[in-house]
Design an enzyme around this catalytic site. Structure first.
Site, PDB file in Angstrom:
ATOM      1  N   PHE A 140       0.853  -1.185   0.000  1.00 22.04           N
ATOM      2  CA  PHE A 140       0.000   0.000   0.000  1.00 22.04           C
ATOM      3  C   PHE A 140       0.888   1.233   0.000  1.00 22.04           C
ATOM      4  CE2 PHE A 140      -2.478   3.557   1.435  1.00 22.04           C
ATOM      5  CZ  PHE A 140      -3.621   3.420   0.673  1.00 22.04           C
ATOM      6  N   ASP A 225       9.456   3.112   1.728  1.00 26.99           N
ATOM      7  CA  ASP A 225       8.264   3.895   2.053  1.00 26.99           C
ATOM      8  C   ASP A 225       8.022   3.755   3.561  1.00 26.99           C
ATOM      9  OD1 ASP A 225       5.754   4.847   2.632  1.00 26.99           O
ATOM     10  OD2 ASP A 225       4.778   3.989   0.871  1.00 26.99           O
ATOM     11  N   LYS A 254       2.714  11.296   7.143  1.00 26.45           N
ATOM     12  CA  LYS A 254       1.915  11.090   8.362  1.00 26.45           C
ATOM     13  C   LYS A 254       2.465  11.814   9.591  1.00 26.45           C
ATOM     14  CE  LYS A 254       0.050   6.665   6.724  1.00 26.45           C
ATOM     15  NZ  LYS A 254      -1.326   6.889   6.362  1.00 26.45           N
TER      16      LYS A 254
END
Ligand SMILES: Cc1ncc(COP(=O)(O)O)c(C=O)c1O
Length: 398
Positions: A140, A225, A254
């Site tokens: 993801f 990532d 985030k």
């Protein structure tokens, strides 16, 4: 308005691209939130790890408000007095030469893809428009058209084609498959150090280090990532440190925004991020003074509050405790630091059902894949609050 009235408004006026639990949050402090009806809940999702510092962390909020009073936005058409210090501090923090700031995680991933491709053409010498990037099954990385082009989930792609070419998908953390997939046109491997949305999948020890070595040998960039796993969540500042790897390209998002503002960043060497020339790439809000001030404070708090160690210690003990829950619902408990997955047997039903039940007991949780319940509280959670959540988890899942 009460939560029912809010729900009706949202149903009537919002596109249905989410299916949230029926809770309407109005306030948050630390690990606790309160809904419009006055119910309190423990936040065990932390905004998908954006809230590593909890809600309204005093230092982050102060930095945000102080900067908002002075200057919020310039665009990169001009410079601002937060940008230089931010660039110096984040590159030193991450041990990289250069940074390219963006806003959301997906933009960070897009930026890393563009950097790797351009590096491939300008530095590695790949023939024009032939660059390939290797990605992992079950990944993801976000929701843009390019990113869903190599997505794990058919639903993410359904109805959104045509897709971007130039990606190969191999099994996660699989050195043999990586070696077999590399060609003269391969510019990068893009991987999460732990597949979070994919079900909290921790790779076998050493597998990503082997992948890294294969990348080195073949002049292929290793892109980590760390949007969800980075910034202390897994018990190290970066999850890839568990493998002893320093990635060529690091993507953060985030928690970099301290839970108050969207901030993402791509970090790499001069050789890689140096391929960008003025006008090649950009973002109106990327690197704005408010984002920089918040991110600078977030990085300081991570160190001052020793959050990696806190996540490591609390997480290890909590996983051990979760493994003591008896009964026939839990198949496996896994994770690192405070990124924990509880996989349920199919006979127990889907994880979402238990998220609904836990809400009734005062805990907000989110499933990842169907059978996996994710436990990812703010890293500032106390032992007492973890004990409180354990009692509820044991009751609902035992
Ligand atoms: C590993 C990873 N990469 C990228 C993203 C996309 O980030 P954003 O939703 O900010 O675009 C996410 C979001 O969950 C993520 O977990």
């Amino acid at each position: 308005m009460d939560s029912k009235q809010h729900g009706e408004l949202i149903d009537r006026y919002s596109a249905r691209n989410y299916a949230p639990l029926p809770v309407v949050i109005a306030k948050g402090e630390g690990v606790w939130v309160e809904d419009v009806d006055g119910h309190r809940y423990l936040d065990m999702l932390s905004g998908y790890s954006s809230l590593n510092f909890g809600h309204s962390h005093p230092r982050i909020l102060e930095a945000f408000i102080e900067q908002a009073r002075k200057l919020t936005m310039t665009s990169r058409a001009f410079q601002n007095d937060q940008f230089g210090p931010f660039c110096k501090e984040i590159t030193e923090f991450c041990g990289q030469d250069l940074v390219l700031p963006m806003n959301t995680g997906a933009e960070g991933v897009e930026t890393a893809i563009k950097a790797a491709r351009k590096w491939g053409y300008k530095v590695k010498g790949v023939e024009a428009d032939k660059a390939e990037i290797i990605c992992c099954e079950n990944n993801f990385h976000g929701r843009t058209v390019t990113i869903i082009s190599f997505s794990r989930d058919p639903q993410f792609k359904d109805g959104f084609g045509p897709f971007t070419p130039g990606f190969k998908v191999i099994p996660f953390a699989n050195p043999q498959a990586l070696e077999a997939a590399i060609t003269k046109n391969t510019v990068a491997l893009l991987t999460e150090p732990i597949q979070a949305e994919g079900g909290i999948l921790v790779p076998p020890a050493g597998a990503l280090k082997q992948c890294y070595d294969i990348c080195r040998k073949n002049n292929v960039l290793f892109i980590a990532d760390e949007i969800q796993t980075g910034l202390a969540r897994t018990g190290r500042m970066f999850a890839i440190e568990h493998e002893g790897v320093k990635p060529d390209v690091l993507i953060l998002g985030k928690a970099l925004g301290g839970g108050v503002y969207p901030v993402s960043a791509v970090l790499a060497s001069k050789e890689i991020l140096g391929v960008f020339n003025p006008g090649d790439h950009g973002s109106t809000f990327g690197g704005n003074p408010l984002a920089c001030a918040v991110a600078r404070t977030a990085l300081k708090v991570l160190k001052d509050e020793n959050l990696p160690q806190r996540a490591a210690e609390l997480g290890e003990a909590f996983v051990a405790r979760l493994r003591t829950i008896g009964g026939n619902k839990i198949k496996e408990v896994r994770g690192r630091g405070l990124l924990i997955g509880i996989e349920l047997h199919e006979s127990a039903g889907v994880a979402k059902k238990y998220c609904k039940e836990l809400k009734e007991h005062g805990m907000l949780c989110k499933d990842t894949i169907e059978q996996v319940l994710r436990i990812a509280p703010p890293l500032v959670i106390s032992q007492k609050e973890l004990d409180w959540s354990f009692e509820r988890l044991a009751k609902v899942l035992g």
